[in-house]
Design a protein around this motif. Structure first.
Motif, PDB file in Angstrom:
ATOM      1  N   ILE A 150     -42.668  -1.159 -33.356  1.00 50.04           N
ATOM      2  CA  ILE A 150     -43.844  -1.609 -32.627  1.00 50.04           C
ATOM      3  C   ILE A 150     -44.386  -2.876 -33.274  1.00 50.04           C
ATOM      4  CG2 ILE A 150     -45.514  -0.257 -33.977  1.00 50.04           C
ATOM      5  CD1 ILE A 150     -46.940   0.355 -31.268  1.00 50.04           C
TER       6      ILE A 150
ATOM      7  N   PRO B 165     -47.980  -5.579 -32.827  1.00 48.80           N
ATOM      8  CA  PRO B 165     -48.102  -5.702 -34.288  1.00 48.80           C
ATOM      9  C   PRO B 165     -47.944  -4.355 -34.975  1.00 48.80           C
ATOM     10  CG  PRO B 165     -50.263  -5.793 -33.268  1.00 48.80           C
ATOM     11  CD  PRO B 165     -49.273  -5.824 -32.132  1.00 48.80           C
ATOM     12  N   LYS B 166     -47.663  -4.419 -36.263  1.00 43.51           N
ATOM     13  CA  LYS B 166     -47.439  -3.219 -37.050  1.00 43.51           C
ATOM     14  C   LYS B 166     -48.306  -3.271 -38.296  1.00 43.51           C
ATOM     15  CE  LYS B 166     -43.542  -0.418 -38.655  1.00 43.51           C
ATOM     16  NZ  LYS B 166     -42.056  -0.386 -38.771  1.00 43.51           N
TER      17      LYS B 166
ATOM     18  N   PRO C 190     -50.389  -1.116 -35.109  1.00 35.32           N
ATOM     19  CA  PRO C 190     -51.102  -1.533 -33.904  1.00 35.32           C
ATOM     20  C   PRO C 190     -52.596  -1.662 -34.177  1.00 35.32           C
ATOM     21  CG  PRO C 190     -50.437   0.766 -33.762  1.00 35.32           C
ATOM     22  CD  PRO C 190     -49.783   0.216 -34.982  1.00 35.32           C
TER      23      PRO C 190
ATOM     24  N   SER D 292     -53.316  -5.241 -27.243  1.00 35.45           N
ATOM     25  CA  SER D 292     -51.997  -4.898 -26.710  1.00 35.45           C
ATOM     26  C   SER D 292     -50.955  -4.864 -27.814  1.00 35.45           C
ATOM     27  CB  SER D 292     -51.578  -5.908 -25.637  1.00 35.45           C
ATOM     28  OG  SER D 292     -52.405  -5.789 -24.497  1.00 35.45           O
ATOM     29  N   ALA D 293     -50.039  -3.912 -27.695  1.00 29.43           N
ATOM     30  CA  ALA D 293     -48.924  -3.785 -28.641  1.00 29.43           C
ATOM     31  C   ALA D 293     -47.634  -3.612 -27.852  1.00 29.43           C
ATOM     32  CB  ALA D 293     -49.137  -2.598 -29.572  1.00 29.43           C
ATOM     33  N   ASN D 294     -46.552  -4.139 -28.382  1.00 27.27           N
ATOM     34  CA  ASN D 294     -45.228  -4.006 -27.768  1.00 27.27           C
ATOM     35  C   ASN D 294     -44.425  -2.947 -28.507  1.00 27.27           C
ATOM     36  OD1 ASN D 294     -45.682  -5.987 -25.880  1.00 27.27           O
ATOM     37  ND2 ASN D 294     -44.811  -7.615 -27.129  1.00 27.27           N
TER      38      ASN D 294
ATOM     39  N   THR E 112     -45.526  -1.763 -23.085  1.00 26.88           N
ATOM     40  CA  THR E 112     -46.737  -2.420 -23.564  1.00 26.88           C
ATOM     41  C   THR E 112     -47.871  -1.410 -23.453  1.00 26.88           C
ATOM     42  OG1 THR E 112     -45.955  -4.565 -22.776  1.00 26.88           O
ATOM     43  CG2 THR E 112     -48.286  -4.371 -23.290  1.00 26.88           C
TER      44      THR E 112
ATOM     45  N   GLU F 199     -51.848   0.120 -25.426  1.00 29.81           N
ATOM     46  CA  GLU F 199     -53.045  -0.232 -26.184  1.00 29.81           C
ATOM     47  C   GLU F 199     -53.599   1.011 -26.859  1.00 29.81           C
ATOM     48  OE1 GLU F 199     -57.439  -1.257 -24.769  1.00 29.81           O
ATOM     49  OE2 GLU F 199     -56.013  -2.855 -24.260  1.00 29.81           O
TER      50      GLU F 199
ATOM     51  N   CYS G  43     -53.307   3.459 -36.132  1.00 31.93           N
ATOM     52  CA  CYS G  43     -53.954   2.309 -35.509  1.00 31.93           C
ATOM     53  C   CYS G  43     -55.009   1.726 -36.448  1.00 31.93           C
ATOM     54  CB  CYS G  43     -54.601   2.715 -34.189  1.00 31.93           C
ATOM     55  SG  CYS G  43     -53.409   3.234 -32.938  1.00 31.93           S
TER      56      CYS G  43
END
Length: 269
Positions: free
Chosen positions: A158, A160-161, A163, A168-170, A223, A225, A251
């Motif tokens: 994931i 940013p790491k 999150p 938003s996180a990928n 994607t 959150e 998080c």
């Protein structure tokens, strides 16, 4: 692999519609698996003979034991003993007996690395070798426990790491088909066209389609959150058959509201 996945998921996300994650289904869980590549061990097996000029025999020490798997003793498993001297190694392979027993008799003392496997279709391997020092006249007995590496496995990452809360996180999930090759290396072949559905017991909101389908590289992209600081569990179901919990860091929340690029990890909860 983790670095490659991070590079793929590090791109910025476009804000979209937000949808809550469904609760996790009642499907038996499967441990999330990291595909292990032991290709760095490049010694070609020659049963009963050393593979380099570093001597293993003759000596007065012995290594013996039993190879076991999920269903008990593993007959005909390959057992490799490597004697380590500096940056070099000499190795010898033997085949376990029908009851899983093995013995390296009349070997030299020194630092050893021991592992075992049984290639496809059995797909059993010990991916973390036993490393130990053997005295010159020692008789060492040990049990080598093999793990089954077969069928679907996953890795995930994931960015940013960790999150960040309400950003938003990928997430990328890679699906592979696992096998053990003739050198005891666990190989993962990417599975294209696999259905991957994301579930969350924590506070998450989706900003992409769910389920997703893997591409030619076996990867499905999401994607999402994080809506609450701390540990927020996530899992995926692959092909309506196996559930895999994902290893997602807790998080984080921004330290300074005016500087969202600076974050700290919140305590669980």
């Amino acid at each position: 692999m983790a670095l490659a996945l991070l590079a793929l998921v590090g791109a910025a996300c476009t804000k979209g519609a937000v949808a809550p994650l469904p609760p996790a289904p009642s499907v038996p869980q499967t441990t999330s698996t990291t595909v292990v590549d032991l290709s760095g061990i490049a010694l070609k097996p020659v049963p009963g003979r050393t593979t380099t000029t570093i001597a293993i025999q003759p000596g007065t020490a012995t290594i013996s034991g039993t190879v076991v798997g999920p269903n008990g003793p593993v007959p005909q498993a390959t057992v490799r003993a490597e004697r380590l001297v500096g940056d070099g190694a000499g190795s010898v392979d033997i085949v376990a007996a029908p009851d899983g027993r093995f013995s390296f008799i009349g070997i030299l003392g020194g630092r050893y690395r021991l592992r075992a496997w049984k290639q496809a279709p059995d797909n059993l391997a010990l991916v973390t070798p036993e490393v130990f020092f053997l005295d010159a006249k020692e008789s060492k007995t040990m049990t080598l426990t093999l793990t089954l590496y077969q069928g679907v496995g996953i890795t995930s990452d994931i960015a940013p790491k960790p999150p960040v809360l309400r950003e938003s996180a990928n997430l990328v999930v890679q699906v592979v088909d696992r096998t053990v090759d003739e050198q005891g290396i666990v190989r993962g072949t990417p599975l294209a066209g696999a259905r991957v559905e994301l579930f969350g017991a924590g506070e998450w909101a989706l900003r992409s389609s769910n389920p997703a389908t893997t591409g030619d590289d076996g990867r499905a992209n999401f994607t999402l959150e994080c809506r609450r600081a701390g540990q927020q569990p996530l899992s995926v179901v692959v092909g309506d058959a196996a559930t895999f919990p994902l290893e997602i860091p807790a998080c984080a929340v921004p330290v300074d509201p005016n500087d969202p690029g600076t974050t700290t990890t919140a305590p669980p909860g």
